[in-house]
Scaffold this active site. Structure first.
Site, PDB file in Angstrom:
ATOM      1  N   ALA A   7      -4.098  26.141  21.326  1.00  0.00           N
ATOM      2  CA  ALA A   7      -4.583  26.231  23.137  1.00  0.00           C
ATOM      3  C   ALA A   7      -5.349  27.094  22.685  1.00  0.00           C
ATOM      4  O   ALA A   7      -5.621  26.646  23.949  1.00  0.00           O
ATOM      5  CB  ALA A   7      -2.987  26.706  23.200  1.00  0.00           C
TER       6      ALA A   7
ATOM      7  N   LYS B 164       8.345  13.979  18.086  1.00  0.00           N
ATOM      8  CA  LYS B 164       6.407  13.809  17.687  1.00  0.00           C
ATOM      9  C   LYS B 164       6.205  13.862  16.307  1.00  0.00           C
ATOM     10  O   LYS B 164       5.797  15.209  15.844  1.00  0.00           O
ATOM     11  CB  LYS B 164       5.904  14.646  18.808  1.00  0.00           C
TER      12      LYS B 164
ATOM     13  N   ARG C  49      -8.472   8.099  13.664  1.00  0.00           N
ATOM     14  CA  ARG C  49      -8.805   8.883  14.642  1.00  0.00           C
ATOM     15  C   ARG C  49      -9.825   8.907  15.095  1.00  0.00           C
ATOM     16  O   ARG C  49     -10.576   8.733  15.906  1.00  0.00           O
ATOM     17  CB  ARG C  49      -7.438   9.323  15.468  1.00  0.00           C
TER      18      ARG C  49
ATOM     19  N   CYS D  16     -11.987  49.195  -0.206  1.00  0.00           N
ATOM     20  CA  CYS D  16     -12.491  49.141  -1.745  1.00  0.00           C
ATOM     21  C   CYS D  16     -12.604  51.130  -2.640  1.00  0.00           C
ATOM     22  O   CYS D  16     -12.999  52.253  -1.994  1.00  0.00           O
ATOM     23  CB  CYS D  16     -13.672  49.150  -1.799  1.00  0.00           C
TER      24      CYS D  16
ATOM     25  N   CYS E 269     -17.298  47.071   6.663  1.00  0.00           N
ATOM     26  CA  CYS E 269     -17.859  47.446   5.624  1.00  0.00           C
ATOM     27  C   CYS E 269     -19.493  47.562   5.158  1.00  0.00           C
ATOM     28  O   CYS E 269     -19.912  46.680   5.714  1.00  0.00           O
ATOM     29  CB  CYS E 269     -16.967  47.147   4.097  1.00  0.00           C
TER      30      CYS E 269
HETATM   31  S1  IVH Z   1       1.537   7.597  21.308  1.00  0.00           S
HETATM   32  C1  IVH Z   1      -1.369   7.022  23.794  1.00  0.00           C
HETATM   33  N1  IVH Z   1       3.703   8.331  20.127  1.00  0.00           N
HETATM   34  O1  IVH Z   1       0.523  12.772  18.158  1.00  0.00           O
HETATM   35  C2  IVH Z   1       0.006   7.579  23.193  1.00  0.00           C
HETATM   36  N2  IVH Z   1       1.642   9.321  19.091  1.00  0.00           N
HETATM   37  O2  IVH Z   1      -1.671  14.079  21.216  1.00  0.00           O
HETATM   38  C3  IVH Z   1      -0.656   7.200  21.651  1.00  0.00           C
HETATM   39  N3  IVH Z   1       1.668  11.455  17.856  1.00  0.00           N
HETATM   40  O3  IVH Z   1      -2.541  11.419  18.372  1.00  0.00           O
HETATM   41  C4  IVH Z   1      -0.032   8.253  20.960  1.00  0.00           C
HETATM   42  N4  IVH Z   1       4.043  11.099  17.300  1.00  0.00           N
HETATM   43  O4  IVH Z   1      -0.984  11.535  15.951  1.00  0.00           O
HETATM   44  C5  IVH Z   1       2.657   8.716  20.268  1.00  0.00           C
HETATM   45  N5  IVH Z   1       5.829   8.878  18.527  1.00  0.00           N
HETATM   46  C6  IVH Z   1       4.585   9.305  18.743  1.00  0.00           C
HETATM   47  C7  IVH Z   1       3.877  10.132  18.091  1.00  0.00           C
HETATM   48  C8  IVH Z   1       2.376  10.900  18.331  1.00  0.00           C
HETATM   49  C9  IVH Z   1       2.853  11.804  16.611  1.00  0.00           C
HETATM   50  C10 IVH Z   1       1.018  12.350  17.580  1.00  0.00           C
HETATM   51  C11 IVH Z   1      -0.220  11.105  17.479  1.00  0.00           C
HETATM   52  C12 IVH Z   1      -1.093  11.422  18.610  1.00  0.00           C
HETATM   53  C13 IVH Z   1      -0.819  12.527  19.468  1.00  0.00           C
HETATM   54  C14 IVH Z   1      -0.978  13.197  20.689  1.00  0.00           C
END
Ligand code: IVH
Length: 698
Positions: free
Chosen positions: A44, A126, A147, A420, A442
Site C-alpha cells: 500500500a 488468497k 508472473r 558508537c 553519523c
Molecule cells: S486469481 C485474474 N485466485 O493474488 C486473477 N489469485 O493479487 C488471477 N492469489 O497474482 C488471480 N490466491 O498470486 C487468484 N485463489 C486465488 C489466489 C490468487 C492468491 C494471488 C495471485 C495473484 C494475486 C493477485
C-alpha cells in the site's frame, strides 16, 4: 515536524521536479528490494508512492524523467532466467478492504450484467505466495514461468518440475490440448520455520516471511536448491487454453483437482452479498489455524460466461476481487528507544518493546522511522503504544495510547551523537538544494564501527561480492572477533593459515565449511568492475550507478585515477563524471567525500591489492546506432522490449523512455501514439521494428 505533503495541485514546478527525482530513486530502490525478496515498505505504501509520482507527472508532463518509474522496463524481473511471454497476461486483483467495498463489487457485477438476482461466487483463500503459470501440451508439462510483470515472466520450468504437487503429466482425460494452469507456489509455516532455522545454523541470511522464502526458493539458478525446499502449489486459475473446458469456476477447480493438482479445500461456493460477507468471516476465523499464510479472500464470479462478459479493466478482472485482511495491530509497552546506524551512517530509531504476539509472530522491535516522527506523535519511553504489522513489512509504532501515559514521563530527546564508542555528532542530512531532511546521519564515516559492520555486510551481500558461506551474521561475528575489520581482511583471511586452523576447530564450523568459505572467497578475487564499485559502499552509488561508472571508465585504473582527481576538485574530471548518463551532483559530491578521505583511500588500495578487477565492457562505438538515443514505442512483435533495449545498449545506443530533441531514432510498432506524433513533429527518424532489426544487423 515532518515535511507536510503538499497537494499536487499547489506544487511549484521546481518542487515537483525535485520530488520526481526523489520518487524515481526511491521507487527504484523499492523495486530492487522487492525483487530481492526484502521489501521494506508495504504494497500500500509502495502504491501510494507510485500514485504520487503519477499525479505529479500528469500535472507536469514536461518534467517526466528519463528514469521515471513508468518508463523503466522490467523493473520487477531478475535478469538471470530467460523471459517467457505469457500466452494470456497474468493479471493482478483489485482489492477491497471493507464490507462496503465487497458490496460495491457485487453491485458493480450486477449492474454490468444487468442482473436482478443474487450472483453465485467462489470464495477462495488468497494464498500468500507467488503465482506461476504451467503450460501443458497434450497433458505434458512443457514450460513453467513466474508472473514477472504480468506479460513476461521468468522461465523456471526445471525448478517447478521439482515440486511434488506439480504433475509432470496430467491425470485422467478431458483436458484441453493446450492449457496454462495457474496457481500459487507457497511454503507452509512449518517448512518456513525449518528453512530459516537451517539458515541461522549455517550463518546464512534468513527470509522475512514464507512468501519471500517461496519466491527465493523458486528463483534459484541451481535446481538442486529448489528441489531441496519443500515448496507446494495450489491451482486456482488458467491462462491460454486451446478449448473451453468448464462452465463455472467451481467446476474448473474440480477438474484441476481431477487432473492431479491441489486446490484449496477452504474454497466455498456462495451466493449474493450475504454469502460474500459470511465467507470472509469464516476465512478470517480459519486463518490462524491454517498451515500456510493467506492474506485475504478472493471472490470470483462463478459462471465463466459471465466472467467473459465482465472482462478486464487494464490490469485487473471485473469478475474478481481480493478482500484483504486488515493489518494486524496490538498494544504493548515501549521499553526503550535505541538508535540503529546504517551503512552510510543513517540513523533509524528502533522501539524496544515488551514482546507481544501479533498475527502469530512475536514482535520485540519496531521501527520509529525518524526523530521527527517520534516528536510529531510525541512517543515517549514507558508509553503503551499501538504497533502494526502488515504482511511482511517491518513492524511499526503507530502512536502512544495517551490515556495510559504514566505521570512524569518526558518527551523523547533525540540523541545528538552516535551510539558508537566514538560518540561522533549526528547531523541532519540536507538535500542538494540545502533543505533539511528528516534523516540524521553519523558523521563518523568509516571510523564508526557500526558503519563498518554495515559496510562489510553490504560488501558481502548478494549484489556486491556475494561470497558463498559468508552471510551477514558471520561477517558481524568475524568483525566482533577482530578477524575481519575491513574488506581486504576477508581476502587476507583466506590465506591466513593460523586463523583458518583455529576456525576448523570451532563448534559448528569444521573442515568442510572452512574449505567452502575459502573457496567462496577465492572465487571472488576476480571481480567485475561494476561490482567492485558497488561494493565500495559510496553513498548514492547503487547497482545501476555502479554499472554506469564501470562502463563510463572501463577499467579500474581509469576509475581510480578519475576519482583521485575528482577528490582534488579537478574541474575536468568532475565534468567528465557529471557528464555520464544519470550521474548528478549527489554522486559527484559523494565521490568527492569518499575519495577525499585518506582512510577510505587506504581501505580501497588494500582491497585492490587483493583483487583482479575485470574491465567493463565499454559501449561499442563502431555500430550503426552507437551514441544514438533510441526510443521504442508501441507494440514490438519480433523482440520483447527487454531484448530490444539490451540489444540497443550492447550496440552502444542509449535507450530513453521519452521523445525529445535529443532523440535520434524512434522505433514505432502498432499502437504507437503520442511519442510517434512527437517524433514526427520534431522530424526524428522513425523506423518500424523490421527496419530497426535490419539496421542493427539482424
Ligand atoms: S486469481 C485474474 N485466485 O493474488 C486473477 N489469485 O493479487 C488471477 N492469489 O497474482 C488471480 N490466491 O498470486 C487468484 N485463489 C486465488 C489466489 C490468487 C492468491 C494471488 C495471485 C495473484 C494475486 C493477485
Amino acid at each position: 515536524m515532518a515535511t507536510p505533503i503538499v497537494p499536487v495541485d499547489t506544487l511549484s514546478e521546481s518542487d515537483a521536479a525535485d520530488e520526481l527525482t526523489r520518487l524515481a530513486d526511491e521507487i527504484a530502490a523499492h523495486d530492487l528490494a522487492y525483487r530481492d525478496e526484502a521489501p521494506v515498505i508495504s504494497d500500500a505504501e509502495y502504491d501510494a508512492l507510485r500514485r504520487r509520482n503519477n499525479e505529479i507527472e500528469a500535472r507536469f508532463p514536461h518534467l517526466v524523467r528519463e528514469n521515471s518509474p513508468n518508463l523503466r522496463v522490467g523493473a520487477n524481473r531478475a535478469e538471470k532466467f530467460s523471459p517467457v511471454e505469457h500466452g494470456v497476461p497474468m493479471l493482478s486483483l483489485d482489492n477491497a478492504f471493507s464490507d462496503d467495498e465487497a458490496l460495491e463489487f457485487d453491485a458493480r457485477v450486477r449492474r454490468f450484467l444487468k442482473l436482478e438476482e443474487a450472483v453465485a461466487y467462489t470464495a477462495e483463500p488468497k494464498i500468500d505466495g507467488l503465482s506461476a503459470s504451467l503450460r501443458y501440451e497434450k497433458g505434458v508439462l512443457v514450460q513453467g514461468a513466474t508472473r514477472g510483470d504480468g506479460r513476461t515472466g521468468e522461465d523456471v520450468t526445471e525448478n517447478l518440475r521439482t515440486l511434488a504437487e506439480i504433475p509432470g503429466r496430467l491425470k485422467g482425460a478431458g483436458f484441453p490440448d493446450v492449457i496454462e494452469v495457474r496457481g500459487e507456489v507457497y511454503l507452509g509455516h512449518e517448512e518456513f520455520a525449518k528453512l530459516n532455522a537451517g539458515a541461522v545454523a549455517a550463518g546464512q541470511k534468513t527470509y522475512a516471511n514464507p512468501r519471500n522464502a517461496a519466491s527465493g526458493s523458486l528463483r534459484q539458478l541451481d535446481t538442486a536448491i529448489t528441489a531441496a525446499r519443500p515448496l507446494r502449489f495450489f491451482a486456482y486459475a488458467w491462462g491460454r487454453i486451446s478449448a473451453p473446458f468448464a462452465k463455472t469456476q467451481g467446476e474448473a477447480l474440480d477438474l484441476l483437482r481431477a487432473w492431479g493438482f491441489q486446490v484449496t479445500p477452504q474454497t466455498q461456493q456462495v451466493t449474493g452479498v450475504e454469502g460474500l460477507l459470511a465467507a470472509y468471516r469464516d476465512m478470517e476465523a480459519m486463518r490462524p489455524k491454517l498451515a500456510f499464510d493467506i492474506d485475504g479472500v478472493v471472490y470470483k464470479v462463478d459462471r465463466l460466461d459471465w466472467q467473459e462478459r465482465l472482462g478486464f479493466i487494464t490490469r485487473t478482472p471485473r469478475w474478481a476481487i481480493a478482500r484483504k485482511f486488515p493489518a494486524q495491530q496490538a498494544r504493548t509497552r515501549l521499553n526503550a528507544i535505541d538508535l540503529q546506524v546504517g551503512r552510510t551512517g543513517a540513523i533509524t530509531p528502533v522501539a524496544r518493546l515488551q514482546p507481544i504476539t501479533v498475527g502469530g509472530v512475536t514482535v520485540e522491535n519496531a521501527t520509529l522511522h525518524n526523530g521527527d516522527e517520534i516528536a510529531r506523535k510525541d512517543i515517549r519511553v514507558g508509553d503503551m503504544v499501538i504497533i502494526q504489522r502488515a504482511g511482511d513489512v517491518i513492524p511499526q509504532v503507530l502512536g502512544p495510547v495517551l490515556e495510559e501515559r504514566q505521570e512524569g514521563s518526558q518527551p523523547f530527546e533525540f540523541p545528538t551523537y552516535c551510539p558508537c564508542y566514538l560518540k561522533t555528532p549526528l547531523a541532519r542530512e540536507t538535500t542538494s538544494g540545502g533543505a533539511e531532511t528528516v534523516v540524521r546521519r553519523c558523521t563518523g564515516e568509516f571510523a564508526c564501527p557500526f558503519q563498518r559492520v554495515e559496510h562489510l555486510m553490504h560488501f558481502v551481500s548478494r549484489r556486491a561480492y556475494d561470497i558463498e558461506g559468508l552471510g551477514e551474521k558471520q561477517i558481524a561475528a568475524f568483525y566482533e572477533e577482530g578477524l575481519v575489520k575491513e574488506p581486504a581482511d576477508i581476502f587476507r583471511l583466506a590465506r591466513n593459515e593460523t586463523a583458518l586452523a583455529e576456525l576448523r576447530t570451532r563448534d559448528g564450523y569444521g573442515e568442510t565449511s572452512v574449505t567452502n568459505l575459502v573457496a567462496g572467497i577465492e572465487a571472488r578475487r576476480a571481480i567485475a568492475l561494476d561490482r567492485f564499485i558497488f561494493g565500495l559502499g559510496i553513498r548514492h552509488v547503487g547497482e545501476t550507478t555502479a554499472m554506469t561508472l564501470a562502463r563510463g571508465y572501463g577499467s579500474l585504473e581509469a576509475f581510480l585515477a578519475a576519482m583521485d582527481k575528482v577528490a582534488k576538485d579537478d574541474a575536468e574530471a568532475i565534468e567528465e563524471l557529471d557528464a555520464l548518463d544519470q550521474i548528478g551532483i549527489a554522486v559527484v559530491e559523494a565521490a568527492k567525500t569518499y575519495f577525499g578521505e585518506d582512510h577510505n583511500r587506504r581501505i580501497v588500495a588494500d582491497l585492490v591489492a587483493e583483487l583482479t578487477v575485470q574491465d567493463a565492457e565499454k559501449p561499442k562505438t563502431d555500430t550503426a546506432v552507437a551514441g544514438k538515443t533510441v526510443v521504442f514505442t508501441g507494440a514490438l512483435e519480433r523482440l520483447t522490449r527487454d531484448e530490444a533495449k539490451a540489444q540497443a545498449e550492447r550496440l552502444g545506443a542509449k535507450v530513453s523512455g521519452s521523445v525529445s530533441k535529443k532523440t535520434d531514432i524512434v522505433v514505432a510498432g502498432p499502437g504507437a501514439g503520442s511519442k510517434l506524433k512527437a517524433a514526427t513533429e520534431l522530424g526524428i527518424q522513425v523506423l518500424t521494428e523490421d527496419e530497426w532489426i535490419t539496421l542493427v544487423g539482424g
